[in-house]
Write a protein that holds these residues in place. Structure first.
Motif, PDB file in Angstrom:
ATOM      1  N   TYR A 216       0.831  -1.206   0.000  1.00  0.00           N
ATOM      2  CA  TYR A 216       0.000   0.000   0.000  1.00  0.00           C
ATOM      3  C   TYR A 216       0.865   1.255   0.000  1.00  0.00           C
ATOM      4  CZ  TYR A 216      -3.185   3.637   1.584  1.00  0.00           C
ATOM      5  OH  TYR A 216      -3.883   4.797   1.696  1.00  0.00           O
ATOM      6  N   GLU A 217       1.893   1.278   0.829  1.00  0.00           N
ATOM      7  CA  GLU A 217       2.770   2.451   0.910  1.00  0.00           C
ATOM      8  C   GLU A 217       3.522   2.662  -0.403  1.00  0.00           C
ATOM      9  OE1 GLU A 217       5.130   1.519   4.273  1.00  0.00           O
ATOM     10  OE2 GLU A 217       3.588   2.088   5.702  1.00  0.00           O
ATOM     11  N   GLU A 218       3.999   1.574  -1.007  1.00  0.00           N
ATOM     12  CA  GLU A 218       4.694   1.696  -2.290  1.00  0.00           C
ATOM     13  C   GLU A 218       3.747   2.202  -3.363  1.00  0.00           C
ATOM     14  OE1 GLU A 218       6.857  -1.727  -3.560  1.00  0.00           O
ATOM     15  OE2 GLU A 218       7.974  -1.854  -1.679  1.00  0.00           O
ATOM     16  N   PHE A 219       2.534   1.663  -3.377  1.00  0.00           N
ATOM     17  CA  PHE A 219       1.536   2.093  -4.353  1.00  0.00           C
ATOM     18  C   PHE A 219       1.229   3.580  -4.187  1.00  0.00           C
ATOM     19  CE2 PHE A 219      -2.939   2.912  -5.382  1.00  0.00           C
ATOM     20  CZ  PHE A 219      -2.916   2.629  -6.739  1.00  0.00           C
ATOM     21  N   MET A 220       1.027   4.026  -2.938  1.00  0.00           N
ATOM     22  CA  MET A 220       0.714   5.437  -2.691  1.00  0.00           C
ATOM     23  C   MET A 220       1.871   6.336  -3.090  1.00  0.00           C
ATOM     24  SD  MET A 220      -2.318   6.131  -1.708  1.00  0.00           S
ATOM     25  CE  MET A 220      -2.104   7.755  -1.026  1.00  0.00           C
ATOM     26  N   ALA A 221       3.098   5.949  -2.785  1.00  0.00           N
ATOM     27  CA  ALA A 221       4.261   6.771  -3.133  1.00  0.00           C
ATOM     28  C   ALA A 221       4.393   6.920  -4.649  1.00  0.00           C
ATOM     29  CB  ALA A 221       5.528   6.164  -2.543  1.00  0.00           C
ATOM     30  N   ILE A 222       4.231   5.831  -5.349  1.00  0.00           N
ATOM     31  CA  ILE A 222       4.310   5.870  -6.812  1.00  0.00           C
ATOM     32  C   ILE A 222       3.141   6.651  -7.390  1.00  0.00           C
ATOM     33  CG2 ILE A 222       4.223   4.451  -8.897  1.00  0.00           C
ATOM     34  CD1 ILE A 222       5.832   2.335  -7.284  1.00  0.00           C
ATOM     35  N   LEU A 223       1.937   6.455  -6.839  1.00  0.00           N
ATOM     36  CA  LEU A 223       0.760   7.185  -7.310  1.00  0.00           C
ATOM     37  C   LEU A 223       0.929   8.688  -7.109  1.00  0.00           C
ATOM     38  CD1 LEU A 223      -2.160   6.958  -8.418  1.00  0.00           C
ATOM     39  CD2 LEU A 223      -2.918   6.929  -6.035  1.00  0.00           C
ATOM     40  N   ILE A 224       1.427   9.089  -5.955  1.00  0.00           N
ATOM     41  CA  ILE A 224       1.654  10.513  -5.685  1.00  0.00           C
ATOM     42  C   ILE A 224       2.657  11.081  -6.686  1.00  0.00           C
ATOM     43  CG2 ILE A 224       2.680  12.142  -4.034  1.00  0.00           C
ATOM     44  CD1 ILE A 224       1.412  10.385  -1.812  1.00  0.00           C
ATOM     45  N   SER A 225       3.710  10.351  -6.948  1.00  0.00           N
ATOM     46  CA  SER A 225       4.720  10.814  -7.892  1.00  0.00           C
ATOM     47  C   SER A 225       4.147  10.979  -9.294  1.00  0.00           C
ATOM     48  CB  SER A 225       5.885   9.826  -7.918  1.00  0.00           C
ATOM     49  OG  SER A 225       6.873  10.254  -8.808  1.00  0.00           O
ATOM     50  N   ILE A 226       3.394   9.996  -9.743  1.00  0.00           N
ATOM     51  CA  ILE A 226       2.809  10.062 -11.087  1.00  0.00           C
ATOM     52  C   ILE A 226       1.801  11.192 -11.182  1.00  0.00           C
ATOM     53  CG2 ILE A 226       1.308   8.834 -12.712  1.00  0.00           C
ATOM     54  CD1 ILE A 226       2.739   6.246 -11.800  1.00  0.00           C
ATOM     55  N   ILE A 227       0.919  11.300 -10.192  1.00  0.00           N
ATOM     56  CA  ILE A 227      -0.101  12.351 -10.222  1.00  0.00           C
ATOM     57  C   ILE A 227       0.542  13.731 -10.132  1.00  0.00           C
ATOM     58  CG2 ILE A 227      -2.026  13.358  -8.930  1.00  0.00           C
ATOM     59  CD1 ILE A 227      -3.026  10.529  -8.463  1.00  0.00           C
ATOM     60  N   ALA A 228       1.558  13.893  -9.297  1.00  0.00           N
ATOM     61  CA  ALA A 228       2.235  15.190  -9.188  1.00  0.00           C
ATOM     62  C   ALA A 228       2.888  15.566 -10.517  1.00  0.00           C
ATOM     63  CB  ALA A 228       3.275  15.157  -8.074  1.00  0.00           C
ATOM     64  N   PHE A 229       3.501  14.603 -11.177  1.00  0.00           N
ATOM     65  CA  PHE A 229       4.107  14.873 -12.475  1.00  0.00           C
ATOM     66  C   PHE A 229       3.054  15.277 -13.497  1.00  0.00           C
ATOM     67  CE2 PHE A 229       5.653  13.637 -16.664  1.00  0.00           C
ATOM     68  CZ  PHE A 229       6.848  14.327 -16.714  1.00  0.00           C
ATOM     69  N   LEU A 230       1.942  14.533 -13.528  1.00  0.00           N
ATOM     70  CA  LEU A 230       0.872  14.847 -14.479  1.00  0.00           C
ATOM     71  C   LEU A 230       0.251  16.218 -14.196  1.00  0.00           C
ATOM     72  CD1 LEU A 230      -0.862  11.357 -14.815  1.00  0.00           C
ATOM     73  CD2 LEU A 230       0.628  12.506 -16.475  1.00  0.00           C
ATOM     74  N   ILE A 231       0.038  16.525 -12.925  1.00  0.00           N
ATOM     75  CA  ILE A 231      -0.510  17.831 -12.565  1.00  0.00           C
ATOM     76  C   ILE A 231       0.459  18.936 -12.994  1.00  0.00           C
ATOM     77  CG2 ILE A 231      -1.048  19.357 -10.609  1.00  0.00           C
ATOM     78  CD1 ILE A 231      -2.340  16.930  -9.247  1.00  0.00           C
ATOM     79  N   GLY A 232       1.742  18.734 -12.776  1.00  0.00           N
ATOM     80  CA  GLY A 232       2.738  19.707 -13.219  1.00  0.00           C
ATOM     81  C   GLY A 232       2.696  19.919 -14.719  1.00  0.00           C
ATOM     82  N   MET A 233       2.570  18.847 -15.470  1.00  0.00           N
ATOM     83  CA  MET A 233       2.496  18.956 -16.932  1.00  0.00           C
ATOM     84  C   MET A 233       1.210  19.659 -17.370  1.00  0.00           C
ATOM     85  SD  MET A 233       5.320  17.885 -18.018  1.00  0.00           S
ATOM     86  CE  MET A 233       4.977  17.873 -19.752  1.00  0.00           C
ATOM     87  N   VAL A 234       0.099  19.365 -16.704  1.00  0.00           N
ATOM     88  CA  VAL A 234      -1.163  20.036 -17.029  1.00  0.00           C
ATOM     89  C   VAL A 234      -1.052  21.529 -16.751  1.00  0.00           C
ATOM     90  CG1 VAL A 234      -3.584  20.272 -16.303  1.00  0.00           C
ATOM     91  CG2 VAL A 234      -2.642  18.012 -16.770  1.00  0.00           C
ATOM     92  N   ILE A 235      -0.444  21.889 -15.631  1.00  0.00           N
ATOM     93  CA  ILE A 235      -0.304  23.310 -15.298  1.00  0.00           C
ATOM     94  C   ILE A 235       0.593  24.009 -16.314  1.00  0.00           C
ATOM     95  CG2 ILE A 235       0.668  24.914 -13.598  1.00  0.00           C
ATOM     96  CD1 ILE A 235      -0.499  23.104 -11.436  1.00  0.00           C
ATOM     97  N   ILE A 236       1.655  23.367 -16.763  1.00  0.00           N
ATOM     98  CA  ILE A 236       2.499  23.964 -17.794  1.00  0.00           C
ATOM     99  C   ILE A 236       1.694  24.187 -19.071  1.00  0.00           C
ATOM    100  CG2 ILE A 236       4.422  23.487 -19.378  1.00  0.00           C
ATOM    101  CD1 ILE A 236       5.871  22.199 -17.001  1.00  0.00           C
ATOM    102  N   THR A 237       0.919  23.201 -19.472  1.00  0.00           N
ATOM    103  CA  THR A 237       0.125  23.310 -20.693  1.00  0.00           C
ATOM    104  C   THR A 237      -0.930  24.405 -20.575  1.00  0.00           C
ATOM    105  OG1 THR A 237       0.457  20.954 -21.093  1.00  0.00           O
ATOM    106  CG2 THR A 237      -1.332  22.017 -22.302  1.00  0.00           C
TER     107      THR A 237
END
Length: 122
Positions: free
Chosen positions: A54-75
């Protein structure tokens, strides 16, 4: 008057264009910070010796979502910058409430995920 002496449309509204550029760069800094939060969560997790699925899944999910949110904000910020540039020159500028609300929702999402991760961390 020579061609070189004529003012461009952009130069007539130079202060507004410079403010638009500063705002755009602030959005870029914000997106980089959001992506950094994702990398922080992942690196923090994988440097600790104890973890479960669960902790590994959450850490990876947070990383992916943060990256995607950053890319959306740039766009979105690039689109808003270009739109504002055009509307400043035509004198039809309108503030963008939707972008602020959208970004606030995305930030709330990433912060909720981080809070969930840290509250469930063993």
């Amino acid at each position: 008057m020579t061609e070189k002496d004529k003012q461009t449309v952009d130069s007539l509204y130079i202060q507004q264009h410079l403010a638009n550029e500063r705002t755009y760069l602030a959005w870029i800094r914000t997106s980089i910070a959001i992506m950094g939060v994702g990398f922080f969560a992942t690196s923090l997790h994988f440097t600790t010796p104890l973890s479960n699925y669960y902790e590994e899944f959450m850490a990876i999910l947070i990383s992916i979502i943060a990256f995607l949110i950053g890319m959306v904000i740039i766009t979105v910020s690039t689109y808003i910058y270009l739109k504002n540039r055009k509307t400043i020159n035509t004198g039809k500028y309108r503030a963008s409430n939707i972008a602020i609300i959208f970004t606030s929702i995305l930030m709330t999402l990433i912060l909720a995920l981080l809070l969930t991760y840290f509250l469930t961390f063993n």
